[in-house]
Design a protein around this motif. Structure first.
Motif, mmCIF file in Angstrom:
data_model
loop_
_atom_site.group_PDB
_atom_site.id
_atom_site.type_symbol
_atom_site.label_atom_id
_atom_site.label_comp_id
_atom_site.label_asym_id
_atom_site.label_seq_id
_atom_site.Cartn_x
_atom_site.Cartn_y
_atom_site.Cartn_z
ATOM 1 N N PRO A 64 0.819 -1.227 0.000
ATOM 2 C CA PRO A 64 0.000 0.000 0.000
ATOM 3 C C PRO A 64 0.850 1.274 0.000
ATOM 4 O O PRO A 64 0.488 2.262 -0.656
ATOM 5 N N PHE A 65 1.956 1.243 0.699
ATOM 6 C CA PHE A 65 2.811 2.431 0.770
ATOM 7 C C PHE A 65 3.541 2.668 -0.549
ATOM 8 O O PHE A 65 3.710 3.808 -0.987
ATOM 9 N N LEU A 66 3.944 1.585 -1.200
ATOM 10 C CA LEU A 66 4.586 1.728 -2.505
ATOM 11 C C LEU A 66 3.602 2.277 -3.540
ATOM 12 O O LEU A 66 3.962 3.133 -4.365
ATOM 13 N N LEU A 67 2.355 1.818 -3.488
ATOM 14 C CA LEU A 67 1.340 2.344 -4.403
ATOM 15 C C LEU A 67 1.094 3.830 -4.134
ATOM 16 O O LEU A 67 0.896 4.623 -5.072
ATOM 17 N N GLU A 68 1.136 4.203 -2.877
ATOM 18 C CA GLU A 68 0.954 5.611 -2.532
ATOM 19 C C GLU A 68 2.102 6.455 -3.073
ATOM 20 O O GLU A 68 1.886 7.557 -3.613
ATOM 21 N N LEU A 69 3.327 5.962 -2.945
ATOM 22 C CA LEU A 69 4.478 6.695 -3.448
ATOM 23 C C LEU A 69 4.428 6.847 -4.970
ATOM 24 O O LEU A 69 4.734 7.903 -5.528
ATOM 25 N N VAL A 70 4.030 5.771 -5.645
ATOM 26 C CA VAL A 70 3.954 5.794 -7.104
ATOM 27 C C VAL A 70 2.934 6.826 -7.582
ATOM 28 O O VAL A 70 3.117 7.480 -8.618
ATOM 29 N N PHE A 129 -1.625 2.709 -12.184
ATOM 30 C CA PHE A 129 -0.728 2.608 -13.333
ATOM 31 C C PHE A 129 -1.351 3.195 -14.602
ATOM 32 O O PHE A 129 -0.622 3.568 -15.526
ATOM 33 N N LEU A 130 -2.685 3.260 -14.651
ATOM 34 C CA LEU A 130 -3.349 3.803 -15.845
ATOM 35 C C LEU A 130 -2.918 5.246 -16.091
ATOM 36 O O LEU A 130 -2.604 5.632 -17.220
ATOM 37 N N GLY A 131 -2.892 6.030 -15.031
ATOM 38 C CA GLY A 131 -2.499 7.424 -15.178
ATOM 39 C C GLY A 131 -1.021 7.602 -15.462
ATOM 40 O O GLY A 131 -0.609 8.592 -16.078
ATOM 41 N N LEU A 132 -0.220 6.617 -15.042
ATOM 42 C CA LEU A 132 1.221 6.738 -15.236
ATOM 43 C C LEU A 132 1.629 6.569 -16.691
ATOM 44 O O LEU A 132 2.731 6.951 -17.084
ATOM 45 N N ALA A 133 0.749 5.997 -17.500
ATOM 46 C CA ALA A 133 1.076 5.812 -18.913
ATOM 47 C C ALA A 133 1.280 7.138 -19.625
ATOM 48 O O ALA A 133 1.930 7.195 -20.683
#
Length: 716
Positions: A64-70, A129-133
């Motif tokens: 959860p914390f890694l997803l928050e950082l991303v 990840f959708l927005g990161l594209a």
């Protein structure tokens, strides 16, 4: 940021090195404004929390914390965090072999459920990840496609997004990542495969950018390997030339975009990647071609044709890639490599040191197959010391292919010459002999050079005095085996019989550390000297009673070679064939009896129990020895043929015996013919290799041809 991190009882969780109470500091370090701190934290995540791909309970707690950082655009280096999440959640648990590797008896057993929970947890938050594209950071956009293809639970939605992004993305490597992700979706989701394969085929024809066309062609081949077009080689070759011309035309001096050089493993790898890619306008083509070669698989002729085209390219990077790709090809598949080897030899004179080292490293492993490059090797060695050079790739990322073991300063000065000399000697070219003599007169000699002297024939006899002097200089200390064993091997190879006093000095002066190993090596050398080693007979006779089977049986072989007296030797060997002997002991005794041959016929009954052993190698050694001492092919042959089918690594030993049997082994003719028609090397291992693999398989082929010829001619 990192809300709730203190509410986790990290001390009760674990990672590779114990309690996970240091994980909060690592997570905070990932969000630091200091690049050195970020790098160190990332290194710690891979080194402990996700050690060698493992998923611990602390790894699950980090998700959860890694997803928050991303998701936070203020965090830097988020592309690395996307890659970390992809690795944590990307393990496939559908493969029984992978499940078998999760051994519950291991001291640090990782429950298979951890991997499934990691994949589920990341999939639940994969919308991030959708927005990161479309993120402004190209490193994030580079990592996002693989994460989406691997982890998002709605592949059709991802497919649409990736295709849309491809129409607006301008970064070359990100575009290639988008195409690779489409291929990954096709492989993971059969329902979408046909649609993606058709679309990739269209893109391979319609895209304006030759790099994009090549990527689409490669991914289509990867997803539909049974439908690769027949003209794939000229198409790929043409695209590579277009890429070369386009890349050279658009190349411009750019700023150094490397990150902070932190003293971490990740930082060191990145530096090596960047160095390997330096001066190459399109380093990403290597990974595409590696993928294509994997898809082509057993289409060896096409793969050779592609490599030949690359070796003729004006781009040194393409030629270097071809050499490393051919290394993987020749290790797995048999084929006609003469022209490939000749063209690789031509690279030894190129001004680019990385290309020269790639060529040298490749040729070192060819042994007899390196003969077409012998003239180039000899010319290289005659041209003076080599310049600094760098080993070759083991992986790839945005920075380009990785570097092999040894790092950027692994080959300096004469080490490049040593590699060329080793390749020449292993090819059996006698021009290596005076160069080996010069090496022996100088400083330290590479061990491999000493072990390469057995293929040089009578001309290598001139090396005996130098080897003798070297052996006399070796200290009888705890390092004796490491220093003396290669010299002893070389003396046996060149039949340096005048070195008996020096060999005896080593035999008698062996220290307690690895004493049996030293004695065995010295006795093998004395056995090669034959009657010239009579001076050592008392030592041989004394060591017949050694507690070590390897020492005692080698002493027996040496005594037989020196005196030809069989009675005492047979008694010493038969004691290692009894019911209480181990498999290794029985193998050693049987092999010694086989070398003695018909003179040991009286020991044939002692070999018979070994034919029914549960140990395959005991059966093989016993059967081969039985044939050699008694000529009883009817008893030995069925055992040998059964071992041939049971264990492919026994085939060289079996084929050697079949070649000796000749017509007596005629019922093995079909087995031998079948082996000669196989294209895959008998000892090929995916993802692993040894320096002698190609040589051992070529030896098998030579023995099979000899066996077949003798069977057909009826010659005993």
């Amino acid at each position: 940021m990192l809300t709730g991190i203190e509410e986790v009882d990290w001390a009760s969780l674990g990672h590779a090195y114990g309690p996970a109470d240091d994980v909060p500091e690592l997570l905070r370090g990932l969000a630091s404004a200091d690049p050195a701190e970020r790098e160190t934290a990332l290194d710690g995540m891979y080194g402990a929390v996700h050690h060698q791909g493992d998923v611990y309970d602390s790894t699950l707690a980090c998700i959860p914390f890694l997803l928050e950082l991303v998701a936070d655009p203020a965090v830097q280096d988020r592309g690395c965090l996307v890659e970390l999440l992809t690795s944590i959640g990307g393990i496939e648990l559908d493969d029984d072999e992978e499940l078998d590797e999760l051994d519950p008896d291991e001291e640090e057993f990782i429950p298979a459920a951890n991997y499934a929970m990691a994949a589920a947890a990341i999939a639940a938050g994969a919308d991030v990840f959708l927005g990161l594209a479309s993120d402004p950071d190209p490193e994030v956009r580079l990592a996002a496609p693989c994460a989406l293809a691997s982890l998002h639970p709605e592949p059709a939605r991802v497919l649409t997004l990736l295709r849309e992004r491809l129409t607006v993305e301008r970064d070359t490597e990100v575009r290639l990542a988008l195409v690779a992700a489409l291929g990954r979706i096709a492989l993971r989701h059969a329902a979408l495969r046909a649609e993606i394969v058709d679309w990739l085929g269209w893109l391979a024809r319609a895209a304006h950018d030759p790099g994009l066309r090549l990527a689409a062609l490669v991914q289509r081949a990867r997803c539909a390997p049974g439908d690769i077009p027949d003209d794939v080689v000229p198409r790929v070759t043409g695209l590579l030339e277009e890429i070369r011309i386009t890349a050279r035309a658009s190349a411009a001096p750019g700023a150094d975009g490397s990150r902070y050089a932190a003293p971490t493993l990740i930082g060191q790898v990145r530096e090596l990647l960047e160095e390997h890619a330096a001066g190459r306008p399109a380093p990403w083509t290597e990974e595409l071609l590696r993928t294509l070669h994997t898809a082509l698989d057993d289409r060896v002729d096409d793969r050779i044709a592609l490599i030949l085209a690359q070796l003729r390219s004006p781009d040194w990077g393409q030629r270097s890639d071809a050499i490393w790709l051919c290394g993987g090809l020749i290790r797995i598949w048999r084929g006609r490599y003469e022209e490939v080897v000749r063209l690789v030899g031509a690279q030894l004179h190129d001004p680019e040191p990385r290309l020269r080292e790639a060529a040298t490293s490749f040729l070192e492993r060819l042994f007899e197959l390196g003969a077409p490059a012998a003239d180039a090797l000899a010319a290289r060695l005659a041209s003076g010391p080599s310049a600094r050079s760098v080993p070759g790739p083991v992986g790839g990322s945005r920075g380009g292919p990785g570097l092999g073991p040894g790092g950027q300063n692994a080959f300096v000065g004469r080490s490049g010459r040593d590699g060329a000399l080793l390749a020449l000697a292993r090819a059996g070219d006698t021009r290596a002999v005076p160069l080996l003599a010069r090496a022996l007169e100088e400083g330290e000699v590479r061990r491999d050079l000493l072990y390469a002297m057995d293929g040089l024939g009578p001309s290598a006899a001139m090396l005996a005095p130098l080897l003798r002097r070297r052996l006399a200089e070796v200290d009888l200390d705890e390092r004796l085996y490491d220093r003396a064993a290669p010299l002893l091997y070389a003396l046996a190879a060149v039949r340096g019989r005048q070195a008996v006093p020096e060999v005896l000095r080593v035999l008698r002066g062996a220290p307690p550390n690895r004493r049996d190993w030293v004695r065995e090596a010295a006795l093998r050398t004395l056995a090669a000297f034959g009657p010239a080693a009579r001076e050592a007979v008392p030592d041989m006779r004394r060591l017949l009673a050694a507690e070590s089977a390897s020492v005692a049986t080698t002493a027996a072989r040496a005594l037989w070679a020196a005196e030809g007296e069989v009675r005492e030797v047979l008694a010493a060997l038969e004691r290692w064939l009894g019911p209480g002997a181990s498999g290794a002991e029985r193998c050693a005794a049987a092999q010694a009896l086989g070398e003695i041959g018909p003179a040991a016929a009286a020991a044939a009954p002692a070999l018979l129990p070994g034919l029914a052993s549960r140990d395959l190698w005991v059966r093989v050694r016993s059967a081969a020895a039985l044939w050699r001492v008694s000529g009883d092919a009817a008893t030995a042959l069925p055992v040998l043929l059964a071992a041939w089918e049971e264990n492919r690594h026994a085939r060289v030993d079996v084929a050697e015996c079949l070649a000796e049997m000749g017509p007596a082994a005629s019922e093995a003719q079909l087995v031998v013919l079948t082996e000669l028609t196989r294209r895959r090397r008998h000892n090929a291992r995916e993802g692993a290799s040894g320096s002698h693999d190609v040589h051992v398989d070529e030896k098998l082929l030579t023995l099979c041809r000899a066996a077949l010829a003798r069977m057909e001619r009826g010659v005993f």
